[in-house]
Design a protein around this motif. Structure first.
Motif, PDB file in Angstrom:
ATOM      1  N   GLY A  26       0.700  -1.099   0.119  1.00  0.00           N
ATOM      2  CA  GLY A  26       0.119  -0.116  -0.053  1.00  0.00           C
ATOM      3  C   GLY A  26       0.861   1.344   0.124  1.00  0.00           C
ATOM      4  N   SER A  27       0.345   2.240   0.310  1.00  0.00           N
ATOM      5  CA  SER A  27       0.838   3.744   0.501  1.00  0.00           C
ATOM      6  C   SER A  27       1.772   3.712   1.576  1.00  0.00           C
ATOM      7  CB  SER A  27      -0.110   4.749   0.314  1.00  0.00           C
ATOM      8  OG  SER A  27      -0.911   4.515  -1.022  1.00  0.00           O
ATOM      9  N   ILE A  28       2.859   3.081   1.692  1.00  0.00           N
ATOM     10  CA  ILE A  28       3.891   3.122   2.738  1.00  0.00           C
ATOM     11  C   ILE A  28       4.740   3.964   2.610  1.00  0.00           C
ATOM     12  CG2 ILE A  28       5.127   1.535   4.514  1.00  0.00           C
ATOM     13  CD1 ILE A  28       3.332  -0.727   3.748  1.00  0.00           C
ATOM     14  N   PHE A  29       5.083   4.806   3.576  1.00  0.00           N
ATOM     15  CA  PHE A  29       6.379   5.600   3.584  1.00  0.00           C
ATOM     16  C   PHE A  29       7.548   4.675   4.334  1.00  0.00           C
ATOM     17  CE2 PHE A  29       8.875   9.284   3.250  1.00  0.00           C
ATOM     18  CZ  PHE A  29       9.585   9.481   4.277  1.00  0.00           C
ATOM     19  N   SER A  30       6.971   4.381   5.457  1.00  0.00           N
ATOM     20  CA  SER A  30       8.069   3.610   6.471  1.00  0.00           C
ATOM     21  C   SER A  30       7.304   2.645   7.503  1.00  0.00           C
ATOM     22  CB  SER A  30       9.114   4.495   7.012  1.00  0.00           C
ATOM     23  OG  SER A  30       8.197   5.251   8.014  1.00  0.00           O
ATOM     24  N   ILE A  31       7.899   1.761   7.833  1.00  0.00           N
ATOM     25  CA  ILE A  31       7.309   0.810   8.797  1.00  0.00           C
ATOM     26  C   ILE A  31       8.001   0.946  10.102  1.00  0.00           C
ATOM     27  CG2 ILE A  31       6.794  -1.670   9.513  1.00  0.00           C
ATOM     28  CD1 ILE A  31       6.414  -2.128   6.404  1.00  0.00           C
ATOM     29  N   TYR A  94      -1.822 -13.160  14.252  1.00  0.00           N
ATOM     30  CA  TYR A  94      -1.903 -11.974  13.683  1.00  0.00           C
ATOM     31  C   TYR A  94      -0.845 -11.044  13.296  1.00  0.00           C
ATOM     32  CZ  TYR A  94      -7.068 -12.778  14.790  1.00  0.00           C
ATOM     33  OH  TYR A  94      -8.416 -13.447  15.071  1.00  0.00           O
ATOM     34  N   CYS A  95      -0.737 -10.736  12.458  1.00  0.00           N
ATOM     35  CA  CYS A  95       0.227  -9.882  11.880  1.00  0.00           C
ATOM     36  C   CYS A  95       0.133  -8.294  12.307  1.00  0.00           C
ATOM     37  CB  CYS A  95       0.735  -9.870  10.377  1.00  0.00           C
ATOM     38  SG  CYS A  95       2.203  -8.785  10.161  1.00  0.00           S
ATOM     39  N   ASN A  96       0.787  -7.555  12.950  1.00  0.00           N
ATOM     40  CA  ASN A  96       0.478  -6.093  13.043  1.00  0.00           C
ATOM     41  C   ASN A  96       1.830  -5.314  12.781  1.00  0.00           C
ATOM     42  OD1 ASN A  96       1.207  -4.066  15.485  1.00  0.00           O
ATOM     43  ND2 ASN A  96      -0.950  -3.937  15.293  1.00  0.00           N
ATOM     44  N   ALA A  97       1.383  -4.263  12.021  1.00  0.00           N
ATOM     45  CA  ALA A  97       2.353  -3.332  11.430  1.00  0.00           C
ATOM     46  C   ALA A  97       1.894  -1.888  11.874  1.00  0.00           C
ATOM     47  CB  ALA A  97       2.566  -3.436  10.168  1.00  0.00           C
ATOM     48  N   TYR A 107       0.592   8.208  11.266  1.00  0.00           N
ATOM     49  CA  TYR A 107       0.673   6.806  11.680  1.00  0.00           C
ATOM     50  C   TYR A 107      -0.490   6.082  11.560  1.00  0.00           C
ATOM     51  CZ  TYR A 107       2.042   3.312  15.069  1.00  0.00           C
ATOM     52  OH  TYR A 107       2.240   1.925  15.602  1.00  0.00           O
ATOM     53  N   VAL A 108      -0.289   4.929  10.769  1.00  0.00           N
ATOM     54  CA  VAL A 108      -1.455   3.976  10.653  1.00  0.00           C
ATOM     55  C   VAL A 108      -0.881   2.657  11.351  1.00  0.00           C
ATOM     56  CG1 VAL A 108      -2.800   2.978   9.037  1.00  0.00           C
ATOM     57  CG2 VAL A 108      -1.945   5.282   8.843  1.00  0.00           C
ATOM     58  N   GLU A 109      -1.903   1.931  12.248  1.00  0.00           N
ATOM     59  CA  GLU A 109      -1.626   0.563  12.785  1.00  0.00           C
ATOM     60  C   GLU A 109      -2.429  -0.230  11.898  1.00  0.00           C
ATOM     61  OE1 GLU A 109      -2.798   0.057  16.831  1.00  0.00           O
ATOM     62  OE2 GLU A 109      -1.322  -1.583  17.196  1.00  0.00           O
ATOM     63  N   VAL A 110      -1.926  -1.260  11.702  1.00  0.00           N
ATOM     64  CA  VAL A 110      -2.843  -2.304  10.639  1.00  0.00           C
ATOM     65  C   VAL A 110      -2.580  -3.641  11.279  1.00  0.00           C
ATOM     66  CG1 VAL A 110      -3.103  -2.941   8.341  1.00  0.00           C
ATOM     67  CG2 VAL A 110      -1.952  -0.883   8.686  1.00  0.00           C
ATOM     68  N   TRP A 111      -3.645  -4.361  11.116  1.00  0.00           N
ATOM     69  CA  TRP A 111      -3.929  -5.677  11.583  1.00  0.00           C
ATOM     70  C   TRP A 111      -3.896  -6.753  10.101  1.00  0.00           C
ATOM     71  CZ3 TRP A 111      -2.489  -7.562  16.166  1.00  0.00           C
ATOM     72  CH2 TRP A 111      -2.678  -6.658  17.413  1.00  0.00           C
ATOM     73  N   GLY A 112      -3.514  -7.664  10.295  1.00  0.00           N
ATOM     74  CA  GLY A 112      -3.696  -8.908   9.140  1.00  0.00           C
ATOM     75  C   GLY A 112      -5.098  -9.628   9.551  1.00  0.00           C
ATOM     76  N   GLN A 113      -5.328 -10.297   8.617  1.00  0.00           N
ATOM     77  CA  GLN A 113      -6.832 -11.153   8.734  1.00  0.00           C
ATOM     78  C   GLN A 113      -6.573 -12.317   9.893  1.00  0.00           C
ATOM     79  OE1 GLN A 113      -4.571 -11.365   6.506  1.00  0.00           O
ATOM     80  NE2 GLN A 113      -4.583 -13.561   5.759  1.00  0.00           N
ATOM     81  N   GLY A 114      -5.180 -12.825  10.199  1.00  0.00           N
ATOM     82  CA  GLY A 114      -5.063 -13.973  10.944  1.00  0.00           C
ATOM     83  C   GLY A 114      -4.822 -15.014  10.194  1.00  0.00           C
TER      84      GLY A 114
END
Length: 121
Positions: A26-31, A94-97, A107-114
């Motif tokens: 996606g529109s990621i600048f940095s993680i 679950y993945c989290n970033a 700042y955006v916190e995102v979760w995977g679907q598991g």
């Protein structure tokens, strides 16, 4: 938007190994951080492992010495190598970033679907 896609879960016997992967897009600048949490039936979600942009790592107490988190920054991907698996490791993982993303560099916190992991005894 930022999306996380996980893979690698499944069924394994106690003592076995699995490797989970999670790719961010996606529109990621940095993680800033990427990590894994898990939730077993009837229990709260708990930290498994997290990796920061400074290459430091932190593990939940029950997986130390058995699980290893690693990142491929070029691919925006985090891995979780799980060895010596136990039945109590059975859970949805679950993945989290934590990312800086979007046109506003917010700042955006995102979760995977598991992805489910089942360890049989």
């Amino acid at each position: 938007q930022v999306q996380l896609v996980e893979s690698g879960g499944g069924l394994v016997q106690a003592g076995g190994s699995l490797r989970l992967s999670c790719a961010a897009s996606g529109s990621i600048f940095s993680i800033k951080t990427m990590g894994w949490y898990r939730q077993a039936p009837g229990k709260q979600r708990e930290l498994v492992a997290v990796s920061t942009s400074g290459d430091s790592t932190n593990y939940g107490g029950s997986v130390k010495g058995r699980f290893t988190i690693s990142r491929d920054n070029a691919k925006n991907t985090v891995y979780l190598q799980m060895n010596s698996l136990k039945p109590e490791d059975t859970a949805v993982y679950y993945c989290n970033a934590g990312t800086i993303a979007g046109p506003g560099f917010l700042y955006v916190e995102v979760w995977g679907q598991g992805t489910p992991v089942t360890v049989s005894s």
